[in-house]
Scaffold this active site. Sequence first.
Site, PDB file in Angstrom:
ATOM      1  N   LYS A   1      -0.009  67.094  32.571  1.00  0.00           N
ATOM      2  CA  LYS A   1      -0.354  66.000  32.626  1.00  0.00           C
ATOM      3  C   LYS A   1      -1.355  64.931  33.364  1.00  0.00           C
ATOM      4  CE  LYS A   1       3.186  62.531  32.789  1.00  0.00           C
ATOM      5  NZ  LYS A   1       2.783  61.223  33.162  1.00  0.00           N
ATOM      6  N   ASN A   2      -0.635  65.074  34.710  1.00  0.00           N
ATOM      7  CA  ASN A   2      -0.904  64.412  35.692  1.00  0.00           C
ATOM      8  C   ASN A   2      -2.435  64.466  35.839  1.00  0.00           C
ATOM      9  OD1 ASN A   2       1.278  61.956  35.242  1.00  0.00           O
ATOM     10  ND2 ASN A   2       1.985  62.646  37.216  1.00  0.00           N
TER      11      ASN A   2
ATOM     12  N   ARG B   1       0.042  52.790  32.943  1.00  0.00           N
ATOM     13  CA  ARG B   1      -0.732  52.487  33.730  1.00  0.00           C
ATOM     14  C   ARG B   1      -1.612  53.325  33.896  1.00  0.00           C
ATOM     15  NH1 ARG B   1       0.392  50.603  38.851  1.00  0.00           N
ATOM     16  NH2 ARG B   1      -0.059  51.902  40.567  1.00  0.00           N
TER      17      ARG B   1
ATOM     18  N   CYS C   1       5.337  53.381  33.565  1.00  0.00           N
ATOM     19  CA  CYS C   1       7.074  53.601  33.830  1.00  0.00           C
ATOM     20  C   CYS C   1       7.997  52.045  34.504  1.00  0.00           C
ATOM     21  CB  CYS C   1       8.284  54.261  34.053  1.00  0.00           C
ATOM     22  SG  CYS C   1       7.313  56.219  33.525  1.00  0.00           S
TER      23      CYS C   1
ATOM     24  N   ARG D   1       4.439  48.629  40.935  1.00  0.00           N
ATOM     25  CA  ARG D   1       3.376  49.193  40.898  1.00  0.00           C
ATOM     26  C   ARG D   1       2.278  48.719  40.812  1.00  0.00           C
ATOM     27  NH1 ARG D   1       5.040  54.572  37.238  1.00  0.00           N
ATOM     28  NH2 ARG D   1       3.610  55.856  38.558  1.00  0.00           N
ATOM     29  N   PRO D   2       1.961  47.967  42.504  1.00  0.00           N
ATOM     30  CA  PRO D   2       0.763  47.118  41.947  1.00  0.00           C
ATOM     31  C   PRO D   2      -0.558  48.388  41.952  1.00  0.00           C
ATOM     32  CG  PRO D   2       1.247  47.134  43.741  1.00  0.00           C
ATOM     33  CD  PRO D   2       2.797  47.915  43.113  1.00  0.00           C
ATOM     34  N   VAL D   3      -1.834  47.130  41.733  1.00  0.00           N
ATOM     35  CA  VAL D   3      -2.793  48.330  41.817  1.00  0.00           C
ATOM     36  C   VAL D   3      -3.335  47.693  42.957  1.00  0.00           C
ATOM     37  CG1 VAL D   3      -3.026  49.064  39.579  1.00  0.00           C
ATOM     38  CG2 VAL D   3      -4.388  46.904  40.001  1.00  0.00           C
ATOM     39  N   ASP D   4      -3.521  47.230  43.182  1.00  0.00           N
ATOM     40  CA  ASP D   4      -4.174  46.721  44.520  1.00  0.00           C
ATOM     41  C   ASP D   4      -5.045  47.615  45.880  1.00  0.00           C
ATOM     42  OD1 ASP D   4      -1.699  47.380  45.507  1.00  0.00           O
ATOM     43  OD2 ASP D   4      -1.464  46.328  47.610  1.00  0.00           O
ATOM     44  N   LEU D   5      -4.332  48.826  46.391  1.00  0.00           N
ATOM     45  CA  LEU D   5      -5.406  50.014  46.607  1.00  0.00           C
ATOM     46  C   LEU D   5      -5.974  50.661  45.831  1.00  0.00           C
ATOM     47  CD1 LEU D   5      -3.021  50.501  48.445  1.00  0.00           C
ATOM     48  CD2 LEU D   5      -2.726  52.261  48.281  1.00  0.00           C
TER      49      LEU D   5
ATOM     50  N   ASP E   1       8.730  62.905  41.028  1.00  0.00           N
ATOM     51  CA  ASP E   1       8.866  62.950  39.901  1.00  0.00           C
ATOM     52  C   ASP E   1       9.812  63.574  39.752  1.00  0.00           C
ATOM     53  OD1 ASP E   1       7.296  61.144  39.128  1.00  0.00           O
ATOM     54  OD2 ASP E   1       5.119  62.489  38.535  1.00  0.00           O
TER      55      ASP E   1
ATOM     56  N   ILE F   1       8.744  56.899  47.970  1.00  0.00           N
ATOM     57  CA  ILE F   1       7.812  56.342  46.972  1.00  0.00           C
ATOM     58  C   ILE F   1       8.134  55.030  45.954  1.00  0.00           C
ATOM     59  CG2 ILE F   1       5.746  57.542  45.511  1.00  0.00           C
ATOM     60  CD1 ILE F   1       6.443  58.608  48.018  1.00  0.00           C
TER      61      ILE F   1
ATOM     62  N   ARG G   1       6.316  61.834  25.946  1.00  0.00           N
ATOM     63  CA  ARG G   1       5.125  60.993  26.893  1.00  0.00           C
ATOM     64  C   ARG G   1       4.506  62.086  27.825  1.00  0.00           C
ATOM     65  NH1 ARG G   1       5.925  56.483  30.732  1.00  0.00           N
ATOM     66  NH2 ARG G   1       4.403  56.651  31.137  1.00  0.00           N
TER      67      ARG G   1
HETATM   68  C1  UD1 Z   1       0.836  59.056  40.147  1.00  0.00           C
HETATM   69  C2  UD1 Z   1       1.627  60.155  38.999  1.00  0.00           C
HETATM   70  C3  UD1 Z   1       2.883  59.706  38.929  1.00  0.00           C
HETATM   71  C4  UD1 Z   1       4.051  59.817  40.357  1.00  0.00           C
HETATM   72  C5  UD1 Z   1       3.185  58.894  41.257  1.00  0.00           C
HETATM   73  C6  UD1 Z   1       4.157  59.367  42.801  1.00  0.00           C
HETATM   74  C7  UD1 Z   1      -0.030  59.800  37.496  1.00  0.00           C
HETATM   75  C8  UD1 Z   1      -0.437  59.606  36.255  1.00  0.00           C
HETATM   76  N1  UD1 Z   1       1.189  59.776  37.735  1.00  0.00           N
HETATM   77  O1  UD1 Z   1       1.252  57.530  40.004  1.00  0.00           O
HETATM   78  O2  UD1 Z   1       4.085  60.093  37.854  1.00  0.00           O
HETATM   79  O3  UD1 Z   1       5.562  59.207  40.262  1.00  0.00           O
HETATM   80  O4  UD1 Z   1       1.753  58.921  41.002  1.00  0.00           O
HETATM   81  O5  UD1 Z   1       3.383  61.246  43.400  1.00  0.00           O
HETATM   82  O6  UD1 Z   1      -0.594  60.783  38.577  1.00  0.00           O
HETATM   83  N2  UD1 Z   1       0.417  51.828  44.320  1.00  0.00           N
HETATM   84  C9  UD1 Z   1       0.434  49.999  45.618  1.00  0.00           C
HETATM   85  N3  UD1 Z   1      -0.424  49.656  45.178  1.00  0.00           N
HETATM   86  C10 UD1 Z   1      -1.519  50.518  44.321  1.00  0.00           C
HETATM   87  C11 UD1 Z   1      -1.221  51.771  44.209  1.00  0.00           C
HETATM   88  C12 UD1 Z   1       0.175  52.870  44.378  1.00  0.00           C
HETATM   89  O7  UD1 Z   1       1.247  49.625  46.374  1.00  0.00           O
HETATM   90  O8  UD1 Z   1      -2.430  49.705  44.156  1.00  0.00           O
HETATM   91  C13 UD1 Z   1       2.646  51.509  45.717  1.00  0.00           C
HETATM   92  C14 UD1 Z   1       2.799  52.641  43.983  1.00  0.00           C
HETATM   93  O9  UD1 Z   1       4.146  51.305  44.167  1.00  0.00           O
HETATM   94  C15 UD1 Z   1       4.141  53.591  44.669  1.00  0.00           C
HETATM   95  C16 UD1 Z   1       3.285  54.087  45.535  1.00  0.00           C
HETATM   96  O10 UD1 Z   1       2.288  53.098  45.630  1.00  0.00           O
HETATM   97  O11 UD1 Z   1       4.930  52.937  45.566  1.00  0.00           O
HETATM   98  C17 UD1 Z   1       2.949  55.483  45.211  1.00  0.00           C
HETATM   99  O12 UD1 Z   1       2.254  55.165  43.754  1.00  0.00           O
HETATM  100  P1  UD1 Z   1       0.488  56.144  43.718  1.00  0.00           P
HETATM  101  O13 UD1 Z   1       0.801  57.742  44.194  1.00  0.00           O
HETATM  102  O14 UD1 Z   1      -0.504  55.538  43.702  1.00  0.00           O
HETATM  103  O15 UD1 Z   1       1.249  56.712  41.612  1.00  0.00           O
HETATM  104  P2  UD1 Z   1       0.742  56.680  40.768  1.00  0.00           P
HETATM  105  O16 UD1 Z   1      -1.438  56.961  41.067  1.00  0.00           O
HETATM  106  O17 UD1 Z   1       0.696  55.460  39.841  1.00  0.00           O
END
Ligand code: UD1
Length: 422
Positions: free
Chosen positions: A22-23, A94, A118, A123-127, A308, A330, A400
């Site tokens: 899926k991912n 997300r 979820c 889970r921000p998107v700042d990165l 996961d 995580i 999902r």
């Molecule tokens: C992906 C997977 C999810 C898995 C996760 C970690 C998909 C669709 N989902 O989620 O199933 O649980 O990897 O293996 O592939 N973070 C920030 N800022 C950001 C991005 C992330 O602070 O801009 C934090 C997140 O809140 C979290 C950590 O970084 O605590 C890791 O998240 P990330 O690896 O980005 O997970 P996803 O890509 O959302």
Amino acid sequence: MDSIAVTGGAELRGEIPIAGAKNACLTLMPATLLSDQPLTLTNAPRLSDIRTMTTLLQSLGAEVQGLQGGQVLALSSHDLTSQHADYEIVRKMRASILVLGPLLARYGQAEVSLPGGCAIGARPVDLHLNALEAMGAELDLRDGYVHAKAPGGLKGAVVEFPFVSVGATENALMAATLAKGTTVLKNAAREPEIVDLAQCLRAMGAQIEGEGTETITVQGVTQLHGATHAVVTDRIELGTYMLAPAITGGEVELLGGRIALVQAFCEKLDAAGIAVEETARGLKVARKNGRIRAVDVVTEPFPGFPTDLQAQMMALLCTAEGTSVLEEKIFENRFMHAPELMRMGAQIEVHGGTATVTGVERLKGAPVMATDLRASVSLILAGLAAEGETLVSRVYHLDRGYERVEEKLRACGAKIERVAGE
Ligand code: UD1
């Protein structure tokens, strides 16, 4: 809303085919936005998250056709009509944020709603945003949307992630394929889904090196072309079903499984007393003699133990001999399954990011509620081992991420039924 009823106690024997990831599929699909030529994905899983991504891409004017019952996805972004990813679709998932990098790279502009997904922490998107900014994007966060522009196109840059993010690595990697010059992604995620994306992008003409390591280097090209790519095996579905015979006893072969996808997880299974053997067709898993042994688990980015699989592993350890400590590194709020497992008689104490599980001889069936995708399947696994009936409600989370869960488990002798809700 549907529920799933599980009657515990049956040993599982047989084989379970593992679907495409899926991912991986959720990041491969937006890669279509990078090219005006067709992208064909084979081995796609049939899941509601994939349908959500389909709807999102179609809302941008992309063509997405499911062939062979949805196992093949034929995508084309030849006639894109919009670069606006609407809140109504994005809020459901997300991974929708993954259209941002490709749209910006090909069109120099995009408007993407900030995502939901979820409920497992902030889970921000700042990165994601910082990486695109480093590549020359001008970003404006207004009215719940990211308004992004790169009038002269994106430019190659050195992007060093402060910590590992799968999604941010994927967004930056896709964007970098069409940026001018060289992009170096440092502290990049190394997950098999990243390697799969890089392989697909390379088949589309991208110049990428180093995927699967901490540093990925991308030499931008002016355009990408069409390709056909097979989605990598779903290591999380694999690990989940490996736990089924572990928890019930018996022996199950997971078709398409490979140890390299789940190495850290296999090491913990071995310590717990579960035998895993690589076969010509996949992985064979059996419970060794005696009770499961307690093991400690710390979740980490790949190649560490995957977050996961933490909920499912906890279900196993609920009946282990001794005390196990699970540390979630995580996501800050990913133990919502613990109170539900406790309704089934599990002994768990949660303090911040640590759960201490003291094994009990046997769990007892109970009505429980699925709170997120991986939590829901952990409750099903617990139900397989419990005495009596477990009714898992709110299973829309499950749909999902798991294709035909009840069919796959029933084929191995599990007593499991879907109960249709109003
Ligand atoms: C992906 C997977 C999810 C898995 C996760 C970690 C998909 C669709 N989902 O989620 O199933 O649980 O990897 O293996 O592939 N973070 C920030 N800022 C950001 C991005 C992330 O602070 O801009 C934090 C997140 O809140 C979290 C950590 O970084 O605590 C890791 O998240 P990330 O690896 O980005 O997970 P996803 O890509 O959302």
